[in-house]
Design a protein around this motif. Sequence first.
Motif, PDB file in Angstrom:
ATOM      1  N   LEU A 101       0.850  -1.182   0.000  1.00 57.71           N
ATOM      2  CA  LEU A 101       0.000   0.000   0.000  1.00 57.71           C
ATOM      3  C   LEU A 101       0.887   1.233   0.000  1.00 57.71           C
ATOM      4  CD1 LEU A 101      -2.674  -1.147   2.590  1.00 57.71           C
ATOM      5  CD2 LEU A 101      -2.668  -1.438   0.104  1.00 57.71           C
ATOM      6  N   VAL A 102       0.704   2.089  -1.013  1.00 57.34           N
ATOM      7  CA  VAL A 102       1.573   3.255  -1.180  1.00 57.34           C
ATOM      8  C   VAL A 102       0.734   4.522  -1.390  1.00 57.34           C
ATOM      9  CG1 VAL A 102       3.593   2.001  -2.024  1.00 57.34           C
ATOM     10  CG2 VAL A 102       1.834   2.655  -3.644  1.00 57.34           C
ATOM     11  N   PRO A 103       0.036   4.980  -0.338  1.00 55.02           N
ATOM     12  CA  PRO A 103      -0.840   6.141  -0.498  1.00 55.02           C
ATOM     13  C   PRO A 103      -0.100   7.463  -0.685  1.00 55.02           C
ATOM     14  CG  PRO A 103      -0.820   5.419   1.777  1.00 55.02           C
ATOM     15  CD  PRO A 103      -0.038   4.408   0.997  1.00 55.02           C
ATOM     16  N   THR A 104       1.184   7.518  -0.370  1.00 51.50           N
ATOM     17  CA  THR A 104       1.941   8.764  -0.543  1.00 51.50           C
ATOM     18  C   THR A 104       3.170   8.499  -1.410  1.00 51.50           C
ATOM     19  OG1 THR A 104       3.435   8.443   1.336  1.00 51.50           O
ATOM     20  CG2 THR A 104       1.282   9.491   1.804  1.00 51.50           C
ATOM     21  N   PRO A 105       3.719   9.534  -2.030  1.00 46.68           N
ATOM     22  CA  PRO A 105       4.956   9.342  -2.804  1.00 46.68           C
ATOM     23  C   PRO A 105       6.092   8.769  -1.960  1.00 46.68           C
ATOM     24  CG  PRO A 105       3.973  11.443  -3.363  1.00 46.68           C
ATOM     25  CD  PRO A 105       3.192  10.888  -2.191  1.00 46.68           C
ATOM     26  N   GLU A 106       6.174   9.175  -0.694  1.00 43.48           N
ATOM     27  CA  GLU A 106       7.224   8.645   0.178  1.00 43.48           C
ATOM     28  C   GLU A 106       7.067   7.139   0.374  1.00 43.48           C
ATOM     29  OE1 GLU A 106       6.892  12.961   0.856  1.00 43.48           O
ATOM     30  OE2 GLU A 106       5.400  11.385   0.916  1.00 43.48           O
ATOM     31  N   ASP A 107       5.813   6.693   0.544  1.00 45.26           N
ATOM     32  CA  ASP A 107       5.556   5.254   0.683  1.00 45.26           C
ATOM     33  C   ASP A 107       5.964   4.508  -0.579  1.00 45.26           C
ATOM     34  OD1 ASP A 107       4.445   5.472   3.276  1.00 45.26           O
ATOM     35  OD2 ASP A 107       2.466   5.924   2.432  1.00 45.26           O
ATOM     36  N   MET A 108       5.706   5.112  -1.748  1.00 47.65           N
ATOM     37  CA  MET A 108       6.054   4.467  -3.006  1.00 47.65           C
ATOM     38  C   MET A 108       7.567   4.326  -3.139  1.00 47.65           C
ATOM     39  SD  MET A 108       4.785   5.232  -6.877  1.00 47.65           S
ATOM     40  CE  MET A 108       3.092   5.247  -6.338  1.00 47.65           C
TER      41      MET A 108
END
Length: 117
Positions: A101-108
């Motif tokens: 789960l990558v809801p933000t660019p940082e998570d991606m």
Amino acid sequence: DLLEKLRHMPQWNFGRTELCPPLEQLRTQYAHLLTPRTVAILFTDCLFFEGASAFPPLRELGKKIKRLYIFNPHPAAKDLKWPYYHQTLNDFARAVNRLVLVPTPEDMVMGLRQALR
């Protein structure tokens, strides 16, 4: 650079996400790239138009390559109030090495770093 480019991407819209046509294209036109060294990352909201018909080709892809990930940026992926969507997520999580789960660019970016180690 990647983080900055991701910040400018539009939020994915609801629609007719189709997985079978691109998987078929991978199988027929890019089979030479699908080796035991290949790492594939699908960026999708997992709201697939085809439903369960996408599972067999996705599983077949996973058998041919080293690792297969789905990166899901959709905010509802963390919202447990939508049971059908969570069942779909659970089904697809079983067909890949990892659903991220990558809801933000940082998570991606963090997910990409982990996947490409």
